[in-house]
Design an enzyme around this catalytic site. Structure first.
Site, mmCIF file in Angstrom:
data_model
loop_
_atom_site.group_PDB
_atom_site.id
_atom_site.type_symbol
_atom_site.label_atom_id
_atom_site.label_comp_id
_atom_site.label_asym_id
_atom_site.label_seq_id
_atom_site.Cartn_x
_atom_site.Cartn_y
_atom_site.Cartn_z
ATOM 1 N N SER A 18 0.905 -0.901 0.132
ATOM 2 C CA SER A 18 0.186 0.090 -0.087
ATOM 3 C C SER A 18 0.876 1.299 -0.083
ATOM 4 O O SER A 18 0.620 2.025 -0.588
ATOM 5 C CB SER A 18 -1.174 0.116 1.059
ATOM 6 O OG SER A 18 -1.608 -1.272 1.386
ATOM 7 N N ARG A 43 1.327 7.619 5.856
ATOM 8 C CA ARG A 43 0.221 7.122 6.630
ATOM 9 C C ARG A 43 -0.991 7.919 6.374
ATOM 10 O O ARG A 43 -1.920 6.613 6.958
ATOM 11 C CB ARG A 43 0.651 6.421 8.332
ATOM 12 C CG ARG A 43 0.139 5.570 9.025
ATOM 13 C CD ARG A 43 0.445 5.208 10.269
ATOM 14 N NE ARG A 43 1.913 4.625 9.967
ATOM 15 C CZ ARG A 43 1.757 2.897 9.960
ATOM 16 N NH1 ARG A 43 0.402 2.731 9.961
ATOM 17 N NH2 ARG A 43 2.605 2.280 9.186
ATOM 18 N N HIS A 46 -2.733 6.499 3.754
ATOM 19 C CA HIS A 46 -3.273 4.827 4.154
ATOM 20 C C HIS A 46 -3.923 4.836 4.932
ATOM 21 O O HIS A 46 -4.983 4.377 4.140
ATOM 22 C CB HIS A 46 -2.060 4.441 4.611
ATOM 23 C CG HIS A 46 -1.889 2.818 4.461
ATOM 24 N ND1 HIS A 46 -2.419 2.369 6.319
ATOM 25 C CD2 HIS A 46 -1.858 1.889 4.201
ATOM 26 C CE1 HIS A 46 -2.816 1.372 5.676
ATOM 27 N NE2 HIS A 46 -1.992 1.298 4.534
#
Lengths: 220, 220
Positions: A18, A43, A46
């Site tokens: 990812s 992040r 994400h």
């Protein structure tokens, strides 16, 4: 009807894959994140699948150094929701000596707020300001928490070491973030309306994982 | 430097004002949400400040009727993260006779997953399928949970009453959602990559608040 294709990725590699996809797509958009901000902003992307954050995440120059110093020295995190507390990797934080507080949900906070005619966020931030350990305040929900925090800082001179200010919403969210950005306190802010409890947790975890994975050189 | 302006809204009215702003901006974008979906999709936008959801939230024709029937009859909710569990209004759910389960975080689920070489999501969904109460499965994080759920449904014939499928991410998230959309089980899905634990909680709460606020006529 088009067949549904699942990609086979070993469970342990899904996060890695990812993050690679996010890196590739940022490149395609012509966005290069500063190296120190990259793991945190990525992040957040994400966690949200929302590339807007690449353009709105804002770090004061001292924010990341401060974050790592506080977490390494056993500092605590105060959140404004149980959802953020729930999402933070408390197990790793404990190995550093830190813990997470969320005063917002405590019954006597609700009672005190009602009695004084103020919000629970205000009472929560007052309680945070009484803690004696180095502190990161992470706000993912209530802009009022940032406004109260700002007032307490103005009135008492007390300051947390770092403010993570990523509340989400439509009323006073944008100006509350600007108040913190101008306060001079080290901060990580997502400018604009977006953010959330999940975003606040993702930022805390990104910082923790940089330490866990040995990506932040120890200060001499 | 531009002065920072805070809007004065009574704390109790902030949510109402936010929902009005969302309604206005949807209108400006030329988007009219179907009346039954409107409170749910608007709460998702309220939680994310992301209007993309107005275009991607997808409801099977029987999804909302099913949701209200299950919740009113004391059905339970199974989540794939503690963050979603944490965000759901469990107090009101309890008054209806329901509770929230999150097997993912139980230590013996991790142990069993490790031993069998499967994901925790798989073990969690197997445990969900053993519950005997009417069930809503709400997945905000792990596409694997939807894939496992689909496999269990295919292999055993068991089905939850409703699936809320809003995992977020870059690997297998899109096809996992399509699997559920084609399964014939009543479902609320956010098509595409976006979603999250907060979105799953927001959907559950929107459904609960419609009941709490008397907006859903009792079935004769």
């Amino acid at each position: 009807m088009k067949e549904i294709q699942l990609e086979y990725v070993l469970p342990g590699n899904i996060e890695k894959r990812s993050f690679e996809i996010i890196r590739e797509e940022l490149r395609e958009r012509g966005i290069w994140l500063p190296a120190d901000q990259d793991p945190v902003t990525r992040r957040v992307i994400h966690t949200t699948a929302d590339f807007d954050y690449a353009e709105t995440m804002t770090y004061s120059p001292d924010a990341l150094d401060t974050a790592y110093r506080v977490l390494r020295s056993g500092g605590d995190i105060v959140t404004d929701t149980n959802m953020t507390r729930s999402g933070i990797n408390k197990k790793f934080l404990r190995t550093l000596g830190g813990e997470v507080h969320c005063f917002m949900a405590e019954p006597d906070v609700a009672a005190e707020a009602k009695e004084r005619g103020v919000t629970r966020a205000t009472v929560s931030m007052e309680r945070a300001s009484k803690l004696t350990k180095p502190l990161i305040v992470a706000v993912g929900n209530a802009p009022t928490a940032l406004v109260s925090l700002h007032e307490i800082m103005e009135n008492t001179g007390w300051r947390p070491e770092l403010i993570i200010g990523v509340p989400v919403g439509f009323v006073n969210v944008v100006p509350a973030k600007e108040l913190i950005l101008r306060s001079g306190v080290p901060c990580i802010i997502n400018r604009g309306r977006k953010g959330g409890s999940n975003v606040a947790a993702a930022i805390c975890n990104a910082l923790l994982y940089q330490i866990r994975d040995g990506k932040v050189p120890e200060r001499k």
